[in-house]
Every structure is written in structure tokens, then in C-alpha cells.
Design a protein around this motif. Structure first.
Motif, PDB file in Angstrom:
ATOM      1  N   VAL A  21      -3.859   4.268   4.298  1.00 22.98           N
ATOM      2  CA  VAL A  21      -3.013   4.522   3.118  1.00 22.98           C
ATOM      3  C   VAL A  21      -3.632   5.604   2.237  1.00 22.98           C
ATOM      4  O   VAL A  21      -2.945   6.526   1.775  1.00 22.98           O
ATOM      5  CB  VAL A  21      -2.820   3.206   2.323  1.00 22.98           C
ATOM      6  CG1 VAL A  21      -2.248   3.489   0.943  1.00 22.98           C
ATOM      7  CG2 VAL A  21      -1.906   2.263   3.089  1.00 22.98           C
ATOM      8  N   LEU A  22      -4.940   5.515   2.018  1.00 19.91           N
ATOM      9  CA  LEU A  22      -5.608   6.518   1.170  1.00 19.91           C
ATOM     10  C   LEU A  22      -5.597   7.894   1.819  1.00 19.91           C
ATOM     11  O   LEU A  22      -5.454   8.916   1.131  1.00 19.91           O
ATOM     12  CB  LEU A  22      -7.045   6.072   0.884  1.00 19.91           C
ATOM     13  CG  LEU A  22      -7.180   4.798   0.030  1.00 19.91           C
ATOM     14  CD1 LEU A  22      -8.637   4.394  -0.095  1.00 19.91           C
ATOM     15  CD2 LEU A  22      -6.566   5.009  -1.347  1.00 19.91           C
ATOM     16  N   ASN A  44      -8.479  -0.045  -5.517  1.00 16.31           N
ATOM     17  CA  ASN A  44      -8.918  -1.261  -6.225  1.00 16.31           C
ATOM     18  C   ASN A  44      -7.943  -2.416  -5.989  1.00 16.31           C
ATOM     19  O   ASN A  44      -8.358  -3.561  -5.782  1.00 16.31           O
ATOM     20  CB  ASN A  44      -9.025  -0.980  -7.726  1.00 16.31           C
ATOM     21  CG  ASN A  44     -10.213  -0.088  -8.045  1.00 16.31           C
ATOM     22  OD1 ASN A  44     -11.132   0.045  -7.235  1.00 16.31           O
ATOM     23  ND2 ASN A  44     -10.192   0.548  -9.202  1.00 16.31           N
ATOM     24  N   ILE A  45      -6.646  -2.113  -6.054  1.00 14.64           N
ATOM     25  CA  ILE A  45      -5.643  -3.174  -5.863  1.00 14.64           C
ATOM     26  C   ILE A  45      -5.720  -3.739  -4.449  1.00 14.64           C
ATOM     27  O   ILE A  45      -5.726  -4.958  -4.242  1.00 14.64           O
ATOM     28  CB  ILE A  45      -4.223  -2.628  -6.155  1.00 14.64           C
ATOM     29  CG1 ILE A  45      -4.072  -2.302  -7.645  1.00 14.64           C
ATOM     30  CG2 ILE A  45      -3.156  -3.620  -5.719  1.00 14.64           C
ATOM     31  CD1 ILE A  45      -2.773  -1.592  -7.985  1.00 14.64           C
ATOM     32  N   LEU A  46      -5.788  -2.854  -3.452  1.00 12.91           N
ATOM     33  CA  LEU A  46      -5.810  -3.326  -2.060  1.00 12.91           C
ATOM     34  C   LEU A  46      -7.125  -4.039  -1.733  1.00 12.91           C
ATOM     35  O   LEU A  46      -7.133  -5.047  -1.004  1.00 12.91           O
ATOM     36  CB  LEU A  46      -5.579  -2.149  -1.109  1.00 12.91           C
ATOM     37  CG  LEU A  46      -4.207  -1.466  -1.241  1.00 12.91           C
ATOM     38  CD1 LEU A  46      -4.067  -0.336  -0.231  1.00 12.91           C
ATOM     39  CD2 LEU A  46      -3.068  -2.470  -1.068  1.00 12.91           C
ATOM     40  N   GLY A  65       0.821  -1.213   0.000  1.00  8.78           N
ATOM     41  CA  GLY A  65       0.000   0.000   0.000  1.00  8.78           C
ATOM     42  C   GLY A  65       0.851   1.258   0.000  1.00  8.78           C
ATOM     43  O   GLY A  65       0.631   2.177  -0.802  1.00  8.78           O
ATOM     44  N   ILE A  66       1.841   1.299   0.889  1.00  9.34           N
ATOM     45  CA  ILE A  66       2.691   2.488   0.968  1.00  9.34           C
ATOM     46  C   ILE A  66       3.529   2.639  -0.302  1.00  9.34           C
ATOM     47  O   ILE A  66       3.720   3.741  -0.823  1.00  9.34           O
ATOM     48  CB  ILE A  66       3.613   2.411   2.208  1.00  9.34           C
ATOM     49  CG1 ILE A  66       2.776   2.388   3.497  1.00  9.34           C
ATOM     50  CG2 ILE A  66       4.574   3.587   2.224  1.00  9.34           C
ATOM     51  CD1 ILE A  66       1.964   3.631   3.753  1.00  9.34           C
ATOM     52  N   THR A  68       0.800   6.118  -7.700  1.00 10.82           N
ATOM     53  CA  THR A  68      -0.350   5.433  -8.310  1.00 10.82           C
ATOM     54  C   THR A  68      -1.639   6.204  -8.026  1.00 10.82           C
ATOM     55  O   THR A  68      -1.797   6.781  -6.947  1.00 10.82           O
ATOM     56  CB  THR A  68      -0.468   4.007  -7.744  1.00 10.82           C
ATOM     57  OG1 THR A  68       0.810   3.364  -7.830  1.00 10.82           O
ATOM     58  CG2 THR A  68      -1.489   3.195  -8.504  1.00 10.82           C
ATOM     59  N   ASP A  69      -2.535   6.188  -9.005  1.00 14.61           N
ATOM     60  CA  ASP A  69      -3.820   6.873  -8.837  1.00 14.61           C
ATOM     61  C   ASP A  69      -4.554   6.316  -7.607  1.00 14.61           C
ATOM     62  O   ASP A  69      -4.600   5.088  -7.423  1.00 14.61           O
ATOM     63  CB  ASP A  69      -4.666   6.648 -10.089  1.00 14.61           C
ATOM     64  CG  ASP A  69      -5.994   7.375 -10.006  1.00 14.61           C
ATOM     65  OD1 ASP A  69      -6.011   8.601 -10.213  1.00 14.61           O
ATOM     66  OD2 ASP A  69      -7.001   6.697  -9.687  1.00 14.61           O
ATOM     67  N   PRO A  70      -5.124   7.192  -6.768  1.00 13.02           N
ATOM     68  CA  PRO A  70      -5.797   6.720  -5.542  1.00 13.02           C
ATOM     69  C   PRO A  70      -6.873   5.662  -5.790  1.00 13.02           C
ATOM     70  O   PRO A  70      -7.012   4.715  -5.010  1.00 13.02           O
ATOM     71  CB  PRO A  70      -6.395   8.001  -4.954  1.00 13.02           C
ATOM     72  CG  PRO A  70      -5.525   9.095  -5.487  1.00 13.02           C
ATOM     73  CD  PRO A  70      -5.103   8.659  -6.843  1.00 13.02           C
ATOM     74  N   GLU A  71      -7.632   5.834  -6.867  1.00  8.67           N
ATOM     75  CA  GLU A  71      -8.691   4.857  -7.161  1.00  8.67           C
ATOM     76  C   GLU A  71      -8.083   3.484  -7.456  1.00  8.67           C
ATOM     77  O   GLU A  71      -8.608   2.444  -7.027  1.00  8.67           O
ATOM     78  CB  GLU A  71      -9.498   5.357  -8.366  1.00  8.67           C
ATOM     79  CG  GLU A  71     -10.753   4.534  -8.665  1.00  8.67           C
ATOM     80  CD  GLU A  71     -11.802   4.640  -7.568  1.00  8.67           C
ATOM     81  OE1 GLU A  71     -11.816   5.660  -6.845  1.00  8.67           O
ATOM     82  OE2 GLU A  71     -12.587   3.679  -7.410  1.00  8.67           O
TER      83      GLU A  71
END
Length: 264
Positions: A224-225, A125-127, A110-111, A118-121
Motif C-alpha cells: 500500500v505504501l 501508523n493506522i495499519l 489500506g487502499i 491520507t498522509d503516508p506516515e
């Protein structure tokens, strides 16, 4: 070690065995063929219904049920606040070195995604996908114990039918009817105790472990966000505190107050 798992299962077996001993004839509850039908049969169909790769995980799953401890949510909260403070002070790129040293691969990923810009969206989505696959993976793994919990009583009933058929073959001998019926019922007893005092409690404890891990990872995603958005560390703290249960929140507030008094 998780004392609740060990103590609960131990007490269940101890109470049942203690009741049998107090009742008198312990030998009436020991029958090797019945044990083979119930334990061996139910374990065999459990193995048959799962891929070999999952069967190999049984020792690890038992270790998770009896010994695994969830990560401390307060430690994760403090880590996220520390990252938020440093990101506000030095920028997101300053987190890279500290993130690479983390042991938890989920937090590290995440960090690192944030540091990489990386784009926040996409980060979310990945996490979120990681969390979804974790839930599915854990659900599949614990299904072995759920299947065992279902099959043990079924094989117990099968053993009972076998015992009744064998008993009916000796109807000309009244003295054999009582012992024959007792032996027939032992398989049902074995199946019930395997399911209710071992397999199903293990499955339920693994489900609890998954719930704890998912909650912790959702907390990490939120943190993270928030760090990526450059939010004030106090806001990050308030956002993540809602994930703490009330008792743990009191512990956190107490430790925070003590740290502030020592620093003053």
C-alpha cells in the motif's frame, strides 16, 4: 481443512490408545471419577479465568485451528501489482471502485486511506496499529487453550493426591493397594494427554495462524505504501517478493513466466 492439525492430533490419540490396547487391560485406563476431576476441573478453571465473550469464541477458534487456511500470498502480490499498475496509469483515485469491492477489510482500508489522500506516515501508523491489535487479540484468545494445557496436568496431580489419600485409608487391605494406586495415577495420565494431545497443540497452531496473518498484513502495508508513493510496479513486485518463502517464490516465477509465454 488443515490436514496437519487433524492428522497430528488424531495420530497422537491413536498411538496412545493403540499402545494401551496392545498392552492388555484397556479397562484399567477407564475411570469416570478421574475423568471428571481432570477434564471437568481443568475446563472449569479455564472458563473461570476467561471472560464469557472469549469463551464463546472457542468453536470459532477450533474451526480456525482445524479448517482455516491462510490467504494465498501470491494472490495478494498479484493484487498489489495490479493496483500499482493502475495507479501509475490512471491515478490513485481510479483504485476506489475496485478497492470497495474487496472482501479483505484490511486491504480495503489500506487502499481507501491512500485514495482519500491520507498522509503516508498516518497510513502506516493506522495499519500498524491494526496489526498490533490483531496480535494482542489473537494472543488473548489462544491463551484459553494455553491455560487449559497448564491446568490439565495440575488437576491430574490433584486427582492423584485424592486417589492416594483414599488408598491410604485402606492400608489394612493389601489387595486394595495395587488397584488404588493404579486409579490414582490415571488422573495424571488423563491430564497429560488432554494437555499434550489437544490443548497445547491447538494453542500452538493458533499461534502459527497469527504469524501467517501478521506476515501477510505486513506485506500489504508495504504494498500500500509503495502504491501511494507511486513506485514502479516492478519495484513493488520486488519489494513484496521478499515476503514469499523460497518454494512459493518459485511457484510465482513459474506462473509469471507461463503467463508471459501465453501472452506472447
Amino acid at each position: 481443512m488443515d490436514l496437519a492439525t487433524a492428522a497430528g492430533i488424531f495420530m497422537a490419540w491413536a498411538l496412545v490408545i493403540g499402545a494401551i490396547i496392545l498392552g492388555g487391560d484397556v479397562g484399567a485406563f477407564i475411570d469416570v471419577p478421574s475423568f471428571l476431576i481432570t477434564f471437568g476441573g481443568s475446563l472449569s478453571v479455564t472458563v473461570a479465568s476467561s471472560p464469557l465473550s472469549r469463551i464463546r469464541l472457542i468453536p470459532q477458534l477450533l474451526r480456525n485451528a482445524f479448517f482455516s487456511k491462510a490467504q494465498n500470498m501470491i494472490d495478494i502480490l498479484n493484487l498489489m501489482i495490479r493496483f500499482a499498475e493502475r495507479a501509475r496509469r490512471e491515478g490513485l483515485l481510479a483504485l476506489e471502485d475496485e478497492a470497495s469491492a474487496l472482501e479483505d477489510p484490511f486491504i480495503k482500508k489500506g487502499i481507501q486511506l491512500v485514495v482519500d489522500g491520507t498522509d503516508p506516515e498516518l497510513v502506516k501508523n493506522i495499519l500498524d496499529a491494526e496489526i498490533s491489535f490483531l496480535e494482542e487479540r489473537h494472543k488473548s484468545n489462544r491463551s484459553m487453550f494455553e491455560v487449559w494445557g497448564e491446568m490439565a496436568p495440575a488437576f491430574g496431580m490433584l486427582g492423584t493426591l485424592i486417589g492416594l489419600i483414599q488408598m491410604l485409608g485402606h492400608l489394612d487391605d493389601p489387595n486394595a493397594l495395587g488397584p488404588g494406586m493404579a486409579v490414582a495415577l490415571i488422573t495424571t495420565f488423563y491430564g497429560s494427554i488432554i494437555a499434550n494431545a489437544f490443548a497445547l497443540p491447538i494453542a500452538k497452531k493458533l499461534a502459527v495462524r497469527t504469524e501467517e496473518e501478521v506476515l501477510l498484513r505486513e506485506m500489504v502495508v508495504e504494498g500500500v505504501l509503495a502504491i501511494q508513493a507511486g513506485e514502479n510496479p516492478r519495484i513493488v513486485e520486488e519489494k513484496l517478493k521478499v515476503y514469499l518463502p523460497p518454494a512459493m517464490r518459485l511457484i510465482y516465477e513459474g506462473s509469471k513466466k507461463k503467463a508471459e509465454e501465453e501472452a506472447a
